[in-house]
Design a protein around this motif. Structure first.
Motif, PDB file in Angstrom:
ATOM      1  N   PRO A 126      53.590  -0.486  13.855  1.00  0.00           N
ATOM      2  CA  PRO A 126      53.181  -1.442  12.825  1.00  0.00           C
ATOM      3  C   PRO A 126      52.229  -2.631  13.412  1.00  0.00           C
ATOM      4  O   PRO A 126      51.103  -3.063  12.587  1.00  0.00           O
ATOM      5  CB  PRO A 126      54.638  -1.989  12.239  1.00  0.00           C
ATOM      6  CG  PRO A 126      55.440  -0.804  12.445  1.00  0.00           C
ATOM      7  CD  PRO A 126      55.058  -0.411  13.703  1.00  0.00           C
ATOM      8  N   ALA A 127      52.788  -3.122  14.560  1.00  0.00           N
ATOM      9  CA  ALA A 127      51.998  -4.445  15.006  1.00  0.00           C
ATOM     10  C   ALA A 127      50.542  -4.133  15.392  1.00  0.00           C
ATOM     11  O   ALA A 127      49.778  -5.053  15.593  1.00  0.00           O
ATOM     12  CB  ALA A 127      52.631  -4.883  16.183  1.00  0.00           C
ATOM     13  N   MET A 128      50.266  -2.686  15.685  1.00  0.00           N
ATOM     14  CA  MET A 128      48.780  -2.253  15.967  1.00  0.00           C
ATOM     15  C   MET A 128      48.195  -1.591  14.787  1.00  0.00           C
ATOM     16  O   MET A 128      47.149  -1.245  14.831  1.00  0.00           O
ATOM     17  CB  MET A 128      49.153  -1.573  17.427  1.00  0.00           C
ATOM     18  CG  MET A 128      49.573  -2.245  18.590  1.00  0.00           C
ATOM     19  SD  MET A 128      49.835  -1.251  19.816  1.00  0.00           S
ATOM     20  CE  MET A 128      48.023  -0.840  20.253  1.00  0.00           C
ATOM     21  N   ASP A 129      49.210  -1.232  13.910  1.00  0.00           N
ATOM     22  CA  ASP A 129      48.648  -0.540  12.735  1.00  0.00           C
ATOM     23  C   ASP A 129      48.044   0.657  13.299  1.00  0.00           C
ATOM     24  O   ASP A 129      46.984   1.321  12.635  1.00  0.00           O
ATOM     25  CB  ASP A 129      47.437  -1.202  11.769  1.00  0.00           C
ATOM     26  CG  ASP A 129      47.461  -0.466  10.337  1.00  0.00           C
ATOM     27  OD1 ASP A 129      48.247   0.218   9.931  1.00  0.00           O
ATOM     28  OD2 ASP A 129      46.358  -0.572   9.732  1.00  0.00           O
ATOM     29  N   GLU A 130      48.703   1.450  13.929  1.00  0.00           N
ATOM     30  CA  GLU A 130      48.208   2.829  14.463  1.00  0.00           C
ATOM     31  C   GLU A 130      49.520   3.782  14.071  1.00  0.00           C
ATOM     32  O   GLU A 130      50.447   3.664  14.574  1.00  0.00           O
ATOM     33  CB  GLU A 130      48.082   2.733  15.965  1.00  0.00           C
ATOM     34  CG  GLU A 130      46.999   1.994  16.490  1.00  0.00           C
ATOM     35  CD  GLU A 130      46.605   1.964  18.043  1.00  0.00           C
ATOM     36  OE1 GLU A 130      45.580   1.795  18.423  1.00  0.00           O
ATOM     37  OE2 GLU A 130      47.687   2.358  18.808  1.00  0.00           O
ATOM     38  N   LEU A 131      48.905   4.865  13.536  1.00  0.00           N
ATOM     39  CA  LEU A 131      49.832   5.971  13.121  1.00  0.00           C
ATOM     40  C   LEU A 131      49.180   7.313  13.946  1.00  0.00           C
ATOM     41  O   LEU A 131      48.292   7.664  13.822  1.00  0.00           O
ATOM     42  CB  LEU A 131      49.612   6.363  11.599  1.00  0.00           C
ATOM     43  CG  LEU A 131      50.493   7.448  10.984  1.00  0.00           C
ATOM     44  CD1 LEU A 131      51.892   7.275  11.198  1.00  0.00           C
ATOM     45  CD2 LEU A 131      50.050   7.795   9.778  1.00  0.00           C
ATOM     46  N   PHE A 132      50.201   7.781  14.768  1.00  0.00           N
ATOM     47  CA  PHE A 132      49.867   8.963  15.452  1.00  0.00           C
ATOM     48  C   PHE A 132      50.540  10.290  15.155  1.00  0.00           C
ATOM     49  O   PHE A 132      51.760   9.937  14.326  1.00  0.00           O
ATOM     50  CB  PHE A 132      50.442   8.775  16.952  1.00  0.00           C
ATOM     51  CG  PHE A 132      49.522   7.950  17.887  1.00  0.00           C
ATOM     52  CD1 PHE A 132      48.720   8.326  18.601  1.00  0.00           C
ATOM     53  CD2 PHE A 132      49.967   6.780  17.829  1.00  0.00           C
ATOM     54  CE1 PHE A 132      48.098   7.567  19.630  1.00  0.00           C
ATOM     55  CE2 PHE A 132      49.185   5.618  18.691  1.00  0.00           C
ATOM     56  CZ  PHE A 132      48.403   6.276  19.665  1.00  0.00           C
ATOM     57  N   GLY A 139      46.711  20.284  16.490  1.00  0.00           N
ATOM     58  CA  GLY A 139      46.152  19.187  16.950  1.00  0.00           C
ATOM     59  C   GLY A 139      46.843  17.805  16.799  1.00  0.00           C
ATOM     60  O   GLY A 139      47.709  17.901  15.855  1.00  0.00           O
ATOM     61  N   ALA A 140      46.448  16.876  17.345  1.00  0.00           N
ATOM     62  CA  ALA A 140      47.090  15.505  17.158  1.00  0.00           C
ATOM     63  C   ALA A 140      45.930  14.562  16.815  1.00  0.00           C
ATOM     64  O   ALA A 140      44.894  14.621  16.941  1.00  0.00           O
ATOM     65  CB  ALA A 140      47.532  14.936  18.351  1.00  0.00           C
ATOM     66  N   LYS A 141      46.476  13.527  15.941  1.00  0.00           N
ATOM     67  CA  LYS A 141      45.613  12.529  15.427  1.00  0.00           C
ATOM     68  C   LYS A 141      46.135  11.222  15.626  1.00  0.00           C
ATOM     69  O   LYS A 141      47.069  10.872  15.680  1.00  0.00           O
ATOM     70  CB  LYS A 141      45.018  12.951  13.832  1.00  0.00           C
ATOM     71  CG  LYS A 141      44.478  14.044  13.671  1.00  0.00           C
ATOM     72  CD  LYS A 141      43.981  14.407  12.291  1.00  0.00           C
ATOM     73  CE  LYS A 141      43.254  15.370  11.938  1.00  0.00           C
ATOM     74  NZ  LYS A 141      42.930  15.701  10.693  1.00  0.00           N
ATOM     75  N   LEU A 142      45.170  10.091  15.561  1.00  0.00           N
ATOM     76  CA  LEU A 142      45.522   8.851  15.477  1.00  0.00           C
ATOM     77  C   LEU A 142      44.629   8.253  14.518  1.00  0.00           C
ATOM     78  O   LEU A 142      43.361   8.273  14.432  1.00  0.00           O
ATOM     79  CB  LEU A 142      45.085   8.193  16.920  1.00  0.00           C
ATOM     80  CG  LEU A 142      45.037   6.415  16.842  1.00  0.00           C
ATOM     81  CD1 LEU A 142      46.379   5.854  16.170  1.00  0.00           C
ATOM     82  CD2 LEU A 142      44.586   5.933  18.227  1.00  0.00           C
ATOM     83  N   ASN A 143      45.268   7.753  13.472  1.00  0.00           N
ATOM     84  CA  ASN A 143      44.593   7.157  12.359  1.00  0.00           C
ATOM     85  C   ASN A 143      43.473   8.143  11.480  1.00  0.00           C
ATOM     86  O   ASN A 143      42.732   7.838  11.208  1.00  0.00           O
ATOM     87  CB  ASN A 143      44.094   5.751  12.409  1.00  0.00           C
ATOM     88  CG  ASN A 143      45.005   4.710  12.822  1.00  0.00           C
ATOM     89  OD1 ASN A 143      46.302   4.861  12.173  1.00  0.00           O
ATOM     90  ND2 ASN A 143      44.575   3.661  13.035  1.00  0.00           N
ATOM     91  N   GLU A 228      50.189  18.555  21.458  1.00  0.00           N
ATOM     92  CA  GLU A 228      48.814  19.090  20.312  1.00  0.00           C
ATOM     93  C   GLU A 228      47.883  18.286  20.769  1.00  0.00           C
ATOM     94  O   GLU A 228      46.778  18.597  20.504  1.00  0.00           O
ATOM     95  CB  GLU A 228      49.376  18.627  19.026  1.00  0.00           C
ATOM     96  CG  GLU A 228      50.396  19.658  18.359  1.00  0.00           C
ATOM     97  CD  GLU A 228      49.702  20.933  18.174  1.00  0.00           C
ATOM     98  OE1 GLU A 228      48.808  21.219  18.146  1.00  0.00           O
ATOM     99  OE2 GLU A 228      50.643  21.876  18.506  1.00  0.00           O
ATOM    100  N   ALA A 229      47.900  17.152  21.496  1.00  0.00           N
ATOM    101  CA  ALA A 229      46.503  16.449  22.313  1.00  0.00           C
ATOM    102  C   ALA A 229      46.107  17.408  23.546  1.00  0.00           C
ATOM    103  O   ALA A 229      45.239  16.757  24.227  1.00  0.00           O
ATOM    104  CB  ALA A 229      46.940  14.821  22.406  1.00  0.00           C
ATOM    105  N   GLY A 230      46.898  18.213  23.937  1.00  0.00           N
ATOM    106  CA  GLY A 230      46.496  18.900  25.030  1.00  0.00           C
ATOM    107  C   GLY A 230      47.241  18.428  26.554  1.00  0.00           C
ATOM    108  O   GLY A 230      46.938  19.204  27.531  1.00  0.00           O
ATOM    109  N   CYS A 231      48.384  17.807  26.184  1.00  0.00           N
ATOM    110  CA  CYS A 231      48.983  17.575  27.473  1.00  0.00           C
ATOM    111  C   CYS A 231      49.948  18.713  27.734  1.00  0.00           C
ATOM    112  O   CYS A 231      50.491  19.537  27.041  1.00  0.00           O
ATOM    113  CB  CYS A 231      50.219  16.406  27.069  1.00  0.00           C
ATOM    114  SG  CYS A 231      49.444  14.633  26.778  1.00  0.00           S
ATOM    115  N   ARG A 232      50.583  18.751  29.308  1.00  0.00           N
ATOM    116  CA  ARG A 232      51.486  19.577  29.344  1.00  0.00           C
ATOM    117  C   ARG A 232      52.565  18.923  29.473  1.00  0.00           C
ATOM    118  O   ARG A 232      52.997  17.779  30.032  1.00  0.00           O
ATOM    119  CB  ARG A 232      51.157  20.168  30.958  1.00  0.00           C
ATOM    120  CG  ARG A 232      52.280  21.304  31.201  1.00  0.00           C
ATOM    121  CD  ARG A 232      51.872  21.866  32.441  1.00  0.00           C
ATOM    122  NE  ARG A 232      53.154  22.615  33.327  1.00  0.00           N
ATOM    123  CZ  ARG A 232      52.905  23.123  34.413  1.00  0.00           C
ATOM    124  NH1 ARG A 232      52.049  23.000  35.341  1.00  0.00           N
ATOM    125  NH2 ARG A 232      54.055  23.479  34.776  1.00  0.00           N
TER     126      ARG A 232
END
Length: 271
Positions: A126-132, A139-143, A228-232
């Motif tokens: 919330p303090a950064m208004d970032e939704l992952f 896949g994965a998304k940020l905002n 989903e962002a490609g990490c192992r």
């Protein structure tokens, strides 16, 4: 993923994202107004506030309305037994100590799992208004923008996140382990919220993250987002992730970092 599972995954993600935003916004507004109830749980460093409970209740009631046949498990005790095969894991405020001190690194984490693992997950800061967000296989998304993990391949260039136990004895041993590793990596960061650490690896703000003795609510959403962002991801032996051991990293770092963690843990008496 079948068309049915595709539809279900995005349906669950919509529920998780909506509730994470609602709970996170409520807690952020509440924190700005001040805290009146702060208690400890397993130790003096394991805190809970009235907004941990209020956030969990908001998410719990929202899930009961929209997904009444699903099972629900919350960190602060919320529980509902369902028959659908879907289980929700709620961390209503991951990073409560940060929340207590008005540091920005706290999040609402909501993950929905099926028999194959996490199907959909949302982590809202919330303090950064970032939704992952992520849906398994999509896949994965940020905002709503796609994210990928870093391509770092050398330990000496790796910025590594970690966390420490609430147990004083374990914290001491973990600090000793870090002292055996720190000269071999670029540096360490300790943000104090597993879901955020995993999301930061997912978007390349960290190259790797590892921790032990987490709860399923800590990792259900974040670990999916990282993968989903490609990490192992895996445990320190490179096997399946467990709550006992979690390592997520840029793929080329995983084996070397797992070996280093294991060797440093043994030297620090953490076998």
């Amino acid at each position: 993923m079948t068309a049915t599972n595709h539809s279900l995954g995005f349906e669950l993600l919509n529920v998780a994202s909506t509730l994470a935003r609602q709970a996170g916004t409520m807690a952020l507004i509440g924190r700005r107004g001040g805290l009146s109830e702060v208690q400890s749980k397993s130790s003096v460093t394991d805190m809970v506030t009235e907004y941990d409970r209020a956030s969990e209740l908001l998410v719990f009631e929202g899930l009961l309305r929209s997904r009444p046949e699903d099972t629900i498990v919350g960190e602060e005790g919320a529980s509902h037994s369902g028959s659908s095969g879907i289980t929700w894991y709620i961390d209503p405020i991951d990073g409560t100590t940060n929340f207590l001190y008005s540091l920005p690194y706290w999040a609402v984490s909501i993950g929905a799992t099926d028999e194959h693992g996490t199907l959909a997950g949302a982590v809202y800061i919330p303090a950064m208004d970032e939704l992952f967000t992520a849906v398994r296989g999509y896949g994965a998304k940020l905002n709503d923008l796609p994210i990928r993990c870093s391509t770092t391949s050398s330990l000496s260039h790796a910025l590594v996140g970690t966390g420490f136990s609430y147990s004083a004895g374990r914290r001491t041993a973990q600090a000793q382990r870090i002292s055996r590793m720190i000269h071999l990596v670029r540096d360490f960061r300790r943000f104090g919220a597993a879901s955020i650490d995993l999301c930061f690896v997912a978007c390349g703000r960290l190259d790797a993250y590892f921790e032990e003795n987490l709860g399923p609510w800590d990792i259900a959403a974040g670990e999916l987002i990282a993968r989903e962002a490609g990490c192992r991801s895996g445990n320190f032996a490179g096997q399946e992730v467990t709550t006992a051991q979690l390592l997520a990293s840029a793929p080329a770092l995983f084996d070397d970092l797992a070996t280093l963690i294991t060797a440093s843990s043994t030297a620090a008496g953490q076998e």
